[in-house]
Design an enzyme around this catalytic site. Structure first.
Site, PDB file in Angstrom:
ATOM      1  N   LYS A 172       2.046  -0.526  15.133  1.00 20.89           N
ATOM      2  CA  LYS A 172       3.476  -0.607  15.456  1.00 20.89           C
ATOM      3  C   LYS A 172       3.905  -1.864  16.223  1.00 20.89           C
ATOM      4  O   LYS A 172       5.098  -2.188  16.252  1.00 20.89           O
ATOM      5  CB  LYS A 172       3.897   0.618  16.287  1.00 20.89           C
ATOM      6  CG  LYS A 172       3.883   1.910  15.505  1.00 20.89           C
ATOM      7  CD  LYS A 172       5.027   1.961  14.503  1.00 20.89           C
ATOM      8  CE  LYS A 172       4.857   3.052  13.481  1.00 20.89           C
ATOM      9  NZ  LYS A 172       4.849   2.617  12.104  1.00 20.89           N
ATOM     10  N   PRO A 182      -3.168  -0.287  18.975  1.00 23.26           N
ATOM     11  CA  PRO A 182      -2.874  -0.687  17.588  1.00 23.26           C
ATOM     12  C   PRO A 182      -3.131   0.379  16.530  1.00 23.26           C
ATOM     13  O   PRO A 182      -2.897   0.133  15.344  1.00 23.26           O
ATOM     14  CB  PRO A 182      -3.793  -1.896  17.367  1.00 23.26           C
ATOM     15  CG  PRO A 182      -4.808  -1.858  18.444  1.00 23.26           C
ATOM     16  CD  PRO A 182      -4.273  -1.064  19.566  1.00 23.26           C
ATOM     17  N   HIS A 213       0.841  -1.200   0.000  1.00 28.36           N
ATOM     18  CA  HIS A 213       0.000   0.000   0.000  1.00 28.36           C
ATOM     19  C   HIS A 213       0.875   1.249   0.000  1.00 28.36           C
ATOM     20  O   HIS A 213       1.812   1.354   0.783  1.00 28.36           O
ATOM     21  CB  HIS A 213      -0.896   0.026   1.242  1.00 28.36           C
ATOM     22  CG  HIS A 213      -2.034  -0.942   1.175  1.00 28.36           C
ATOM     23  ND1 HIS A 213      -3.139  -0.865   1.987  1.00 28.36           N
ATOM     24  CD2 HIS A 213      -2.252  -2.012   0.362  1.00 28.36           C
ATOM     25  CE1 HIS A 213      -3.976  -1.835   1.688  1.00 28.36           C
ATOM     26  NE2 HIS A 213      -3.456  -2.554   0.716  1.00 28.36           N
TER      27      HIS A 213
HETATM   28  C1  LIG Z   1      -5.244  -9.579  21.467  1.00 28.68           C
HETATM   29  C2  LIG Z   1      -4.276  -8.775  20.656  1.00 28.68           C
HETATM   30  C3  LIG Z   1      -4.714  -8.176  19.473  1.00 28.68           C
HETATM   31  C4  LIG Z   1      -3.844  -7.389  18.727  1.00 28.68           C
HETATM   32  N1  LIG Z   1      -4.307  -6.805  17.597  1.00 28.68           N
HETATM   33  C5  LIG Z   1      -3.487  -6.007  16.898  1.00 28.68           C
HETATM   34  C6  LIG Z   1      -3.959  -5.359  15.745  1.00 28.68           C
HETATM   35  O1  LIG Z   1      -5.114  -5.505  15.380  1.00 28.68           O
HETATM   36  N2  LIG Z   1      -3.112  -4.542  15.074  1.00 28.68           N
HETATM   37  C7  LIG Z   1      -1.817  -4.343  15.493  1.00 28.68           C
HETATM   38  O2  LIG Z   1      -1.080  -3.574  14.848  1.00 28.68           O
HETATM   39  N3  LIG Z   1      -1.334  -4.972  16.578  1.00 28.68           N
HETATM   40  C8  LIG Z   1      -2.144  -5.787  17.276  1.00 28.68           C
HETATM   41  N4  LIG Z   1      -1.668  -6.406  18.383  1.00 28.68           N
HETATM   42  C9  LIG Z   1      -0.256  -6.226  18.727  1.00 28.68           C
HETATM   43  C10 LIG Z   1       0.662  -7.239  18.030  1.00 28.68           C
HETATM   44  O3  LIG Z   1      -0.051  -8.369  17.659  1.00 28.68           O
HETATM   45  C11 LIG Z   1       1.797  -7.558  18.990  1.00 28.68           C
HETATM   46  O4  LIG Z   1       2.544  -6.363  19.158  1.00 28.68           O
HETATM   47  C12 LIG Z   1       2.713  -8.692  18.545  1.00 28.68           C
HETATM   48  O5  LIG Z   1       2.009  -9.911  18.627  1.00 28.68           O
HETATM   49  C13 LIG Z   1       3.973  -8.750  19.390  1.00 28.68           C
HETATM   50  O6  LIG Z   1       4.671  -9.934  19.145  1.00 28.68           O
HETATM   51  P1  LIG Z   1       5.423 -10.703  20.317  1.00 28.68           P
HETATM   52  O7  LIG Z   1       6.078 -11.853  19.673  1.00 28.68           O
HETATM   53  O8  LIG Z   1       6.229  -9.748  21.080  1.00 28.68           O
HETATM   54  O9  LIG Z   1       4.305 -11.177  21.326  1.00 28.68           O
HETATM   55  P2  LIG Z   1       3.099 -12.262  21.116  1.00 28.68           P
HETATM   56  O10 LIG Z   1       2.639 -12.245  19.698  1.00 28.68           O
HETATM   57  O11 LIG Z   1       2.147 -11.965  22.185  1.00 28.68           O
HETATM   58  O12 LIG Z   1       3.832 -13.635  21.361  1.00 28.68           O
HETATM   59  C14 LIG Z   1       4.149 -14.092  22.646  1.00 28.68           C
HETATM   60  C15 LIG Z   1       4.116 -15.612  22.640  1.00 28.68           C
HETATM   61  O13 LIG Z   1       4.527 -16.087  23.902  1.00 28.68           O
HETATM   62  C16 LIG Z   1       3.663 -17.139  24.302  1.00 28.68           C
HETATM   63  N5  LIG Z   1       3.696 -17.198  25.755  1.00 28.68           N
HETATM   64  C17 LIG Z   1       3.114 -16.370  26.647  1.00 28.68           C
HETATM   65  N6  LIG Z   1       3.394 -16.759  27.906  1.00 28.68           N
HETATM   66  C18 LIG Z   1       4.179 -17.852  27.814  1.00 28.68           C
HETATM   67  C19 LIG Z   1       4.791 -18.681  28.753  1.00 28.68           C
HETATM   68  N7  LIG Z   1       4.649 -18.480  30.070  1.00 28.68           N
HETATM   69  N8  LIG Z   1       5.516 -19.720  28.323  1.00 28.68           N
HETATM   70  C20 LIG Z   1       5.692 -19.932  26.985  1.00 28.68           C
HETATM   71  N9  LIG Z   1       5.125 -19.168  26.040  1.00 28.68           N
HETATM   72  C21 LIG Z   1       4.384 -18.139  26.445  1.00 28.68           C
HETATM   73  C22 LIG Z   1       2.322 -16.739  23.738  1.00 28.68           C
HETATM   74  O14 LIG Z   1       1.446 -17.837  23.594  1.00 28.68           O
HETATM   75  C23 LIG Z   1       2.717 -16.151  22.393  1.00 28.68           C
HETATM   76  O15 LIG Z   1       2.759 -17.120  21.379  1.00 28.68           O
HETATM   77  C24 LIG Z   1      -2.509  -7.212  19.154  1.00 28.68           C
HETATM   78  C25 LIG Z   1      -2.055  -7.834  20.314  1.00 28.68           C
HETATM   79  C26 LIG Z   1      -2.930  -8.594  21.071  1.00 28.68           C
HETATM   80  C27 LIG Z   1      -2.424  -9.226  22.345  1.00 28.68           C
END
Ligand SMILES: Cc1cc2nc3c(=O)[nH]c(=O)nc-3n(C[C@H](O)[C@H](O)[C@H](O)COP(=O)(O)OP(=O)(O)OC[C@H]3O[C@@H](n4cnc5c(N)ncnc54)[C@H](O)[C@@H]3O)c2cc1C
Length: 393
Positions: free
Chosen positions: A297, A293, A72
């Site tokens: 970011k 969101p 986009h």
């Molecule tokens: C419900 C939700 C909706 C979202 N919607 C949007 C959106 O619409 N637009 C947008 O831009 N951003 C959105 N976000 C933000 C974006 O998705 C996150 O910033 C992104 O997922 C960050 O990635 P991460 O790997 O840091 O964390 P996560 O994707 O949260 O990954 C963390 C992982 O760790 C695992 N985990 C947790 N605790 C434990 C444990 N004790 N032991 C082992 N594994 C564990 C979890 O199952 C998960 O797989 C959303 C976030 C959430 C939570």
């Protein structure tokens, strides 16, 4: 078990870290609480900054992204009965965003890791990081009914906002910065072709709405709702009615509707933990910071953190130089706070607030008008939205 880097969490942060470390010849094991199927189906973000796309493509995990991602070159801000395009090609030439679901990024990274012989243990329980302030940390966990410990040189806490890693850092080390917004987002995934080629951010007296998409056949919508809203109060007909009321505000534009595939309500929150490290534990992604969101970011920041961490770990393993590891938080937090500000700014610009009176709303509309009519203001929005450069991994 022993590895070089024990990674907790198979979200975008943990999986990309494992993938990038592998390219540097550094071994890791990823521990994930959920099943593979669950993490591959979890619908969340979908807007990738140019730098995130470059990292995925240059690391060899972006082949499907390049084929299926929707590039986009602009977004629309819709208010006051008009649509205003923020044209990236004019304001930030050569830069764009790509729409590609987070769950697709997760699928691609899992395939890349497993294809290269990487280890991801799904459905682990009672994960407990240990010895993070000494030279030989480890992580204990339960897998297939057996209690196990993995010893490592470093632990990467990539376990999201509700994970366990942040909590093992001793009290008093971290400072938390937190902001709750007085509303949530009702997110809807629907089997209908997008009604617009680009994302539409709509500011409306009834509340904010966002028209987004995940593919040419699947649309994604968001509605500003009360923070503790019950999803049961939102049958599909009510969702479509409210989306129409907030989005069908320009002449000749209509919303296409279709079967709702999924819907849920997410609280809107900003959070930062500083520093993002203690001893041999490094936090990355949502484990260290979350943003509302509106600025798209969250996933992009996760990709940035682990790119910085990969470079730091690679320097340590190749020459014993710990300076990049020592400076990890500082290197990440500058970008984290830029994203915090941009996400707060977009949220404040576009949502309605209960405490706003008619005067506040007029100010907000005037600011929206300025953002869309001033080259300086719209360039600022565009450069923040497409994101800053990503370092080499
Ligand atoms: C419900 C939700 C909706 C979202 N919607 C949007 C959106 O619409 N637009 C947008 O831009 N951003 C959105 N976000 C933000 C974006 O998705 C996150 O910033 C992104 O997922 C960050 O990635 P991460 O790997 O840091 O964390 P996560 O994707 O949260 O990954 C963390 C992982 O760790 C695992 N985990 C947790 N605790 C434990 C444990 N004790 N032991 C082992 N594994 C564990 C979890 O199952 C998960 O797989 C959303 C976030 C959430 C939570």
């Amino acid at each position: 078990m022993r590895t070089q880097v024990a990674i907790v969490g198979a979200g975008p942060a943990g999986l990309l870290l494992s993938h990038l470390l592998h390219l540097r010849g550094i071994e890791s094991v990823v521990l994930e609480a959920r099943s593979r199927d669950y993490v591959e189906q979890r619908v969340r973000a979908g807007v990738l900054e140019q730098g995130t796309v470059s990292t995925l493509v240059s690391s060899g995990a972006g082949e499907r992204l390049q084929r299926e991602g929707l590039v986009h070159h602009g977004i629309e801000l819709r208010f006051g009965g008009q649509g205003h395009r923020i044209a990236f090609e004019k304001l930030v030439p050569g830069r764009a965003i790509t729409v590609y679901g987070q769950q697709e990024v997760v699928k691609d990274l899992i395939a890349a890791r497993l294809g290269a012989g990487g280890q991801i243990l799904f459905e682990v329980g009672d994960v407990q990081p240990e010895g993070i302030d000494g030279p030989g940390p480890g992580v204990s966990f339960t897998h297939q009914a057996e209690r196990r410990t993995i010893k490592a040189d470093f632990i990467a806490g990539c376990d999201g906002f509700h994970g366990v890693c942040r909590d093992v850092i001793p009290p008093g080390v971290l400072t938390f910065f937190d902001k709750e917004y007085p509303f949530g987002w009702l997110g809807v995934l629907a089997a209908v072709a997008p009604s617009s080629e680009e994302l539409i951010y709509a500011s409306n007296d009834r509340g904010f709405a966002l028209h987004s998409m995940r593919s040419p056949e699947v649309s994604r919508f968001y509605l500003q709702v009360a923070p503790k809203e019950d999803i049961a109060a939102w049958p599909d007909e009510r969702i479509w009615e409210e989306l129409r009321a907030r989005l069908e505000t320009v002449p000749g534009w209509s919303l296409s509707t279709g079967p709702v595939l999924e819907k849920g309500i997410t609280a809107m929150r900003s959070f930062v933990a500083e520093p993002m490290q203690f001893g041999r534990l490094f936090l990355a992604g949502d484990a260290a910071h979350i943003v509302p969101p509106t600025g798209a970011k969250g996933m992009n920041l996760a990709a940035f953190d682990v790119t910085v961490l990969t470079r730091a770990l690679a320097a340590w393993y190749s020459s014993g130089d710990a300076s990049l590891l020592d400076g990890y938080s500082q290197a990440c937090l500058r970008r984290v706070w830029r994203a915090q500000h941009f996400s707060w700014w977009m949220t404040t610009l576009l949502h309605t607030f209960d405490h706003y009176d008619a005067y506040d709303r007029r100010l907000q509309q005037s600011y929206l008008d300025y953002v869309c009519s001033s080259a300086a203001a719209s360039t600022s929005l565009a450069e923040n939205y497409v994101g800053m450069d990503m370092p080499e991994h």
